[in-house]
Design a protein around this motif. Structure first.
Motif, PDB file in Angstrom:
ATOM      1  N   TYR A  74       0.847  -1.148   0.037  1.00  9.94           N
ATOM      2  CA  TYR A  74       0.197   0.041   0.109  1.00  9.94           C
ATOM      3  C   TYR A  74       1.001   1.258  -0.104  1.00  9.94           C
ATOM      4  CZ  TYR A  74      -3.659   3.365   1.357  1.00  9.94           C
ATOM      5  OH  TYR A  74      -4.250   4.499   1.530  1.00  9.94           O
ATOM      6  N   TYR A  77       2.169   1.891  -3.235  1.00 10.33           N
ATOM      7  CA  TYR A  77       1.203   2.289  -4.162  1.00 10.33           C
ATOM      8  C   TYR A  77       1.055   3.827  -3.999  1.00 10.33           C
ATOM      9  CZ  TYR A  77      -3.712   3.222  -5.884  1.00 10.33           C
ATOM     10  OH  TYR A  77      -4.597   3.937  -6.231  1.00 10.33           O
ATOM     11  N   ARG A  78       1.092   4.196  -2.743  1.00 11.98           N
ATOM     12  CA  ARG A  78       0.755   5.479  -2.387  1.00 11.98           C
ATOM     13  C   ARG A  78       2.027   6.612  -2.780  1.00 11.98           C
ATOM     14  NH1 ARG A  78      -4.170   7.744  -1.226  1.00 11.98           N
ATOM     15  NH2 ARG A  78      -2.805   9.278   0.113  1.00 11.98           N
ATOM     16  N   PRO A  81       3.136   5.941  -7.351  1.00  7.71           N
ATOM     17  CA  PRO A  81       2.069   5.270  -8.162  1.00  7.71           C
ATOM     18  C   PRO A  81       2.258   5.398  -9.655  1.00  7.71           C
ATOM     19  CG  PRO A  81       1.125   7.560  -7.602  1.00  7.71           C
ATOM     20  CD  PRO A  81       2.722   7.389  -6.893  1.00  7.71           C
ATOM     21  N   SER A 438       0.471   0.976 -10.566  1.00  2.00           N
ATOM     22  CA  SER A 438      -0.501  -0.104 -10.110  1.00  2.00           C
ATOM     23  C   SER A 438      -1.983   0.446 -10.036  1.00  2.00           C
ATOM     24  CB  SER A 438      -0.225  -0.865  -9.046  1.00  2.00           C
ATOM     25  OG  SER A 438       0.019   0.182  -7.999  1.00  2.00           O
ATOM     26  N   LEU A 443      -3.569  -3.221  -6.770  1.00  4.41           N
ATOM     27  CA  LEU A 443      -3.498  -3.151  -5.300  1.00  4.41           C
ATOM     28  C   LEU A 443      -4.241  -4.164  -4.473  1.00  4.41           C
ATOM     29  CD1 LEU A 443      -2.232  -1.719  -2.893  1.00  4.41           C
ATOM     30  CD2 LEU A 443      -4.126  -0.098  -3.041  1.00  4.41           C
TER      31      LEU A 443
END
Length: 516
Positions: A74, A77-78, A81, A438, A443
Motif C-alpha cells: 500500500y 502504491y501511495r 503510483p 498499479s 493493489l
C-alpha cells in the motif's frame, strides 16, 4: 456449521458473563470450520494446550507478516503510483515544434554602439568616455559574484543615470545588441530568409539575446514545426557588427547557444553550448517527450508527484516549467534580501523595484542565498508531468572561406564569421508515457496475494469472519442466555434472614427451601 444447536448446562461457565461465554463458543466454532490455515489446530481436541499455544503463535506471526507485506504494497502504491513506459521510439518528429534556439553574444553589450550612445550623454564630473566604457562590466554584478565593485565606480554609474534621467532598463536599451548585429544570414526549412522574420529579441539570464521559436511574453511565437535532417533545420551565419569588440578582453570569440522548452526562460538550466567563430558548428538535437496517460491525469498532485502548467502559479513567470520555478525562487530571494530584482526579469507582472547599481553590493554579498545554495532559501519546485528534453551534441570544423559550393547560403563569408547549423538528427523521436504503476485492481490483487501466502485468507474468509462474529455470535448469545435462565429455574431458591432482624442475628444462619 460447526456450532452447537443446543447448549447443555454443563457446557455453561457461570463464572463469566453470557457475552464472554458466547464469544468463546463462537471463536471455537470459527476455528473448527474456518478456511484460514492453522486456526483449527488451536482448538484441536486431540492435542494438549501446549500444541494449541504453539499453533496460535504461528498463526499470529503469519498474520503479522501478511499485514506488514500488505502495508508495504500500500505504501509503495501511495508513494510512487506512476512509472515511465516507452510509448514509441518511432514517433514522427513533425509532431513537435522545432526546438527553441536562443543565441546570446558573449559580450554583454555592443561596445561600438555603446560608445556612440555615451558620446551623446552628459558624463559625471571627473569621468571620461573610456573610463565609463570600462566600467560597463559592472553589469555583470547583476548576474554573478565573481567580482567586487568599488563604491566609487557604483556612484559614478548612478550619477551617469541621474544626470541623463535614465533608468537601468532604458540605459540597457541603448547598449544592448540587436539581432541584426549578431545574425548575418539565416536559413530555415531549406529557405534563405531575413533573420528578423524568425528571430526576435528576448530577455534571458545572460541579458538580451535573439531567440527563434521561443514562447515568451512580448514575443510572437512562430510555432515552426520540426522536420528531421540538415536540409530542414536552422542555419545561421554569425557575424558581430562591432568594430570595438575585443576578443582578448572578453576571453573568447563566439556566442552562446541555448536550447530549452518553448515556455522556459533561457538560462543556465538550458542546454548551453559555446559556438566559436571561424568555425562551422553542427548542433544535432535529439528530443524526448514525456506525457501522461488519462489515468495519471485523474490523480491528485500528491499522488502523481508532478504538476501541469496551470496547477502551480508563480509570481514572476506565467508558465510553469521546472526551470522557471527555480528562477522564480531566485527572483523571490532577490526581492527578499535586496528589495529588488534585476532588469532582465522585468515582465511587468509585479510592482517590485528594479535593481540599480547601488543594489549590486547586496546582490553580490547575498549571491549564495539568492541562487539557493543554502537549504533555508530553497523553494518547493515540483516536477512537471509533461515536458520535452533536448539532448544536444556539438561537432565543429574549421570554416573554409574559399571552398567552392553551389549553396548560396555560404556566399559572402568573411574572416571571423561563424556558421551554426541546428538540426533534428532523426525523423523520429522517443516518446515516454507516464502511466500508473498499479491501479486499484492491482493493489487489491497484491493485498490478496499477501494474505493468501501467509494465512490462506481470501475475500470469502472476510465474509466468513463477518458472518461468524455477527450472525453466529448473536445466535450463541441467545442460546447462552436461554440455557442460563433454564438453569436458574431448576435451582433451589434461597431466603436469607432480614437485615433488621436482631433475633436472627443472635442465632445461626439458616436457609429456607421452597419447593417449586
Amino acid at each position: 456449521m460447526g456450532h452447537h444447536e443446543e447448549l447443555k448446562p454443563e457446557q455453561v461457565d457461570l463464572k463469566v458473563t453470557p457475552f464472554v461465554g458466547s464469544l468463546r463458543r463462537t471463536w471455537s466454532d470459527f476455528c473448527a470450520t474456518s478456511s484460514i490455515h492453522g486456526l483449527k489446530y488451536t482448538r484441536d481436541e486431540d492435542t494438549n494446550k501446549i500444541v494449541h499455544l504453539v499453533w496460535l503463535l504461528i498463526s499470529l506471526v503469519m498474520f503479522i507478516c501478511a499485514v506488514v507485506m500488505a502495508h508495504t504494497f500500500y505504501m509503495d502504491y501511495r508513494s510512487s503510483p506512476t512509472r515511465m513506459n516507452v510509448e514509441s521510439d518511432h514517433t514522427p518528429v513533425n509532431r513537435l515544434y522545432f526546438p527553441p534556439v536562443t543565441i546570446c553574444p558573449d559580450a554583454l553589450f555592443n561596445m561600438q554602439k555603446s560608445e556612440a550612445f555615451l558620446n551623446t550623454m552628459r558624463l559625471p564630473q571627473g569621468a571620461d568616455l573610456r573610463g565609463i566604457l570600462r566600467k560597463l562590466h559592472i553589469f555583470y554584478g547583476f548576474m554573478l559574484d565573481d567580482e567586487r565593485y568599488s563604491a566609487e565606480d557604483i556612484e559614478q554609474m548612478e550619477a551617469l543615470l541621474f544626470l541623463n534621467n535614465l533608468t537601468i532598463p532604458e540605459f540597457v536599451e541603448h547598449l544592448r545588441w540587436n539581432c541584426d548585429e549578431i545574425l548575418y544570414r539565416c536559413r530555415f526549412n531549406g529557405e534563405i530568409m531575413d533573420c528578423s522574420k524568425i528571430f526576435q529579441l528576448s530577455k534571458t539570464f545572460f541579458g538580451h539575446c535573439c531567440s527563434f521559436n521561443l514562447r515568451q511574453k512580448g514575443l510572437n511565437f512562430t510555432a515552426q514545426r520540426a522536420i528531421g535532417g540538415l536540409r530542414y533545420g536552422l542555419s545561421v551565419v554569425l557575424r558581430y557588427k562591432d568594430d570595438s569588440y575585443d576578443p582578448l578582453q572578453s576571453y573568447s570569440y563566439g556566442v552562446k547557444l541555448l536550447i530549452q522548452e518553448a515556455d522556459a526562460f533561457p538560462s543556465a538550466h538550458s542546454a548551453a553550448k559555446f559556438i566559436a567563430f571561424n568555425s562551422e558548428t553542427f548542433a544535432a538535437v535529439r528530443p524526448q517527450e514525456t506525457f501522461c496517460s488519462s489515468a495519471v491525469k485523474a490523480l491528485t498532485i500528491e499522488e502523481r508527484n508532478c504538476v501541469f502548467q496551470n496547477e502551480f502559479p508563480m509570481r514572476y513567470f506565467s508558465d510553469y516549467v521546472y526551470p522557471n520555478c527555480e528562477l522564480n525562487c531566485r527572483v523571490t530571494n532577490m526581492v527578499k534580501f535586496c528589495g529588488c530584482h534585476t532588469y532582465f526579469f522585468a515582465f511587468n507582472r509585479t510592482s517590485d523595484r528594479i535593481c540599480t547599481f547601488r543594489d549590486i553590493p547586496c546582490l553580490v554579498d547575498n549571491f549564495a542565498n539568492i541562487i539557493t545554495r543554502k537549504k533555508s532559501t530553497q523553494c518547493y519546485c515540483p516536477l512537471t508531468c509533461e515536458h520535452i528534453d533536448y539532448n544536444v551534441q556539438i561537432s565543429n570544423f574549421p570554416l573554409e572561406l574559399n571552398m567552392p559550393v553551389a549553396d548560396k547560403f555560404y556566399s559572402g563569408l568573411a574572416k571571423n564569421d561563424g556558421v551554426l547549423h541546428v538540426l533534428i538528427n532523426s525523423f523520429s523521436y522517443r516518446r515516454l508515457r507516464r502511466d500508473l504503476l498499479s491501479n486499484m485492481v492491482t493493489l487489491v490483487s497484491n493485498l490478496g496475494s499477501a494474505f493468501s501466502l501467509f494465512v490462506g485468507m481470501s475475500m470469502l474468509s472476510v465474509v466468513e469472519i463477518i458472518y461468524y462474529f455477527s450472525v453466529i455470535l448473536r445466535k450463541n448469545y441467545k442460546m447462552e442466555c436461554e440455557t442460563r435462565s433454564q438453569m436458574l429455574r431448576k435451582k433451589p431458591k434461597f431466603a436469607w434472614p432480614k437485615a433488621n432482624d436482631t433475633h436472627s442475628k443472635q442465632q445461626k444462619s439458616v436457609f429456607i427451601i421452597h419447593k417449586s
